[in-house]
Design an enzyme around this catalytic site. Structure first.
Site, PDB file in Angstrom:
ATOM      1  N   ARG A   1       0.812  -1.230   0.000  1.00 53.42           N
ATOM      2  CA  ARG A   1       0.000   0.000   0.000  1.00 53.42           C
ATOM      3  C   ARG A   1       0.836   1.266   0.000  1.00 53.42           C
ATOM      4  NH1 ARG A   1      -2.825  -1.044   5.493  1.00 53.42           N
ATOM      5  NH2 ARG A   1      -0.687  -1.692   5.841  1.00 53.42           N
TER       6      ARG A   1
ATOM      7  N   GLU B   1       6.514   7.196  11.910  1.00 48.30           N
ATOM      8  CA  GLU B   1       6.327   8.286  12.859  1.00 48.30           C
ATOM      9  C   GLU B   1       7.348   9.351  12.491  1.00 48.30           C
ATOM     10  OE1 GLU B   1       6.908   6.455  16.680  1.00 48.30           O
ATOM     11  OE2 GLU B   1       4.806   5.831  16.795  1.00 48.30           O
TER      12      GLU B   1
ATOM     13  N   GLN C   1       6.212  26.180  15.523  1.00 49.10           N
ATOM     14  CA  GLN C   1       5.750  26.494  14.174  1.00 49.10           C
ATOM     15  C   GLN C   1       6.358  25.524  13.176  1.00 49.10           C
ATOM     16  OE1 GLN C   1       6.031  30.711  13.259  1.00 49.10           O
ATOM     17  NE2 GLN C   1       6.692  30.256  11.185  1.00 49.10           N
ATOM     18  N   ASP C   2       5.575  25.148  12.158  1.00 53.29           N
ATOM     19  CA  ASP C   2       6.075  24.350  11.039  1.00 53.29           C
ATOM     20  C   ASP C   2       6.066  25.219   9.789  1.00 53.29           C
ATOM     21  OD1 ASP C   2       6.194  22.198  12.740  1.00 53.29           O
ATOM     22  OD2 ASP C   2       4.774  20.962  11.657  1.00 53.29           O
ATOM     23  N   ASN C   3       7.140  25.148   9.004  1.00 48.77           N
ATOM     24  CA  ASN C   3       7.263  25.901   7.758  1.00 48.77           C
ATOM     25  C   ASN C   3       7.512  24.927   6.618  1.00 48.77           C
ATOM     26  OD1 ASN C   3       7.223  28.418   9.181  1.00 48.77           O
ATOM     27  ND2 ASN C   3       9.370  28.115   9.678  1.00 48.77           N
TER      28      ASN C   3
ATOM     29  N   ARG D   1      19.192  27.917  -0.587  1.00 49.53           N
ATOM     30  CA  ARG D   1      18.630  28.818   0.421  1.00 49.53           C
ATOM     31  C   ARG D   1      19.573  28.806   1.615  1.00 49.53           C
ATOM     32  NH1 ARG D   1      12.996  29.995  -0.504  1.00 49.53           N
ATOM     33  NH2 ARG D   1      12.156  28.704  -2.176  1.00 49.53           N
TER      34      ARG D   1
ATOM     35  N   HIS E   1      21.294  30.848   6.629  1.00 47.88           N
ATOM     36  CA  HIS E   1      20.481  31.758   7.429  1.00 47.88           C
ATOM     37  C   HIS E   1      20.506  31.421   8.918  1.00 47.88           C
ATOM     38  CE1 HIS E   1      17.911  31.879   3.536  1.00 47.88           C
ATOM     39  NE2 HIS E   1      18.873  32.771   3.468  1.00 47.88           N
TER      40      HIS E   1
ATOM     41  N   LYS F   1      16.059  24.180  14.647  1.00 48.69           N
ATOM     42  CA  LYS F   1      15.255  23.688  13.525  1.00 48.69           C
ATOM     43  C   LYS F   1      15.337  22.167  13.436  1.00 48.69           C
ATOM     44  CE  LYS F   1      16.190  27.757  10.665  1.00 48.69           C
ATOM     45  NZ  LYS F   1      16.822  28.231   9.429  1.00 48.69           N
TER      46      LYS F   1
ATOM     47  N   HIS G   1      22.161  27.910   8.745  1.00 51.82           N
ATOM     48  CA  HIS G   1      21.576  26.749   8.072  1.00 51.82           C
ATOM     49  C   HIS G   1      21.277  27.087   6.621  1.00 51.82           C
ATOM     50  CE1 HIS G   1      17.838  24.578   6.808  1.00 51.82           C
ATOM     51  NE2 HIS G   1      18.661  23.575   7.029  1.00 51.82           N
TER      52      HIS G   1
ATOM     53  N   TYR H   1      10.140  22.248   7.918  1.00 52.28           N
ATOM     54  CA  TYR H   1      10.924  22.341   9.149  1.00 52.28           C
ATOM     55  C   TYR H   1      10.125  22.935  10.290  1.00 52.28           C
ATOM     56  CZ  TYR H   1      11.971  27.059   7.287  1.00 52.28           C
ATOM     57  OH  TYR H   1      11.896  28.322   6.756  1.00 52.28           O
TER      58      TYR H   1
ATOM     59  N   LYS I   1      19.451  38.826  -1.703  1.00 51.79           N
ATOM     60  CA  LYS I   1      19.854  39.002  -0.304  1.00 51.79           C
ATOM     61  C   LYS I   1      20.961  38.010   0.064  1.00 51.79           C
ATOM     62  CE  LYS I   1      16.874  37.982   2.979  1.00 51.79           C
ATOM     63  NZ  LYS I   1      15.786  38.056   3.969  1.00 51.79           N
ATOM     64  N   ASP I   2      20.818  36.745  -0.360  1.00 54.66           N
ATOM     65  CA  ASP I   2      21.837  35.746  -0.023  1.00 54.66           C
ATOM     66  C   ASP I   2      23.157  36.007  -0.745  1.00 54.66           C
ATOM     67  OD1 ASP I   2      20.170  34.512   1.766  1.00 54.66           O
ATOM     68  OD2 ASP I   2      19.663  32.838   0.467  1.00 54.66           O
TER      69      ASP I   2
END
Length: 183
Positions: A24, A29, A47-49, A59, A62, A72, A119, A132, A169-170
């Site tokens: 299936r 978990e 919070q989850d992003n 990316r 940061h 994180k 990160h 994350y 910006k980066d």
């Protein structure tokens, strides 16, 4: 039970869930508070992003400064990325060192990055969905970064730099030697 793998830098963990597969599909978990607390320590994620990116998107690197810094717990839902955590705690014996791990929809690994680290990640697949958990909300007044291609960090990104897609910006972030770091 998930496997919590210590890395060469204190406090940074690779987490491998136990995946149950059958005709299936699979079940796993993805997060278990008491187990996480036992192996890593207590972190109050609030919070989850989620982000979606295409091949070559980089990316990072940061972080948030001071009391607004973030721990994180990151993973990939779709695709594959190379994820990097750089120790920017000036008093740490591993200051300026990094841990790199491949996260993918296939290996289902997670990566825990504590406060005091920069990160970033590079997308290696055509597309990646990255998610994350953080223990502090985004605070624009506290955001900071380090240049992803800082030669002093010696991060071996497995892509021709001309194919890297990043934000303006980066591209303007300081090198580690000029960045505001943790004490």
């Amino acid at each position: 039970m998930m496997e919590y793998i210590k890395t060469d830098i204190e406090g940074v963990f690779i987490i491998e869930p136990k995946v149950f597969k059958d005709a299936r599909g699979y079940f796993m978990e993805a997060w278990k508070q008491d187990e996480f607390n036992e192996h890593v320590g207590e972190v109050n994620f609030i919070q989850d992003n989620e982000s979606k990116s295409s091949f070559g998107v980089l990316r990072g690197l940061h972080y948030q400064k001071g009391a607004l810094s973030q721990s994180k717990l990151v993973r990939v839902i779709k695709g594959k990325v190379l994820d990097v955590a750089v120790d920017i705690r000036k008093s740490s014996p591993t200051f300026g060192k990094h841990v790199m791990v491949e996260l993918s929809e296939d290996n289902k690994r997670q990566f825990f990055i504590p406060r005091g680290f920069a990160h970033g990640f590079l997308v290696l697949s055509d597309e990646a969905v990255f998610t994350y958990k953080v223990d502090n909300p985004y605070a624009p007044q506290a955001e900071a970064g380090i240049r992803w291609n800082d030669p002093d960090l010696a991060i071996e990104w497995p892509i021709d730099f001309s194919k890297v897609q990043t934000s303006e910006k980066d591209l303007k972030q300081p090198f580690l030697k000029d960045a505001e770091v943790f004490e």
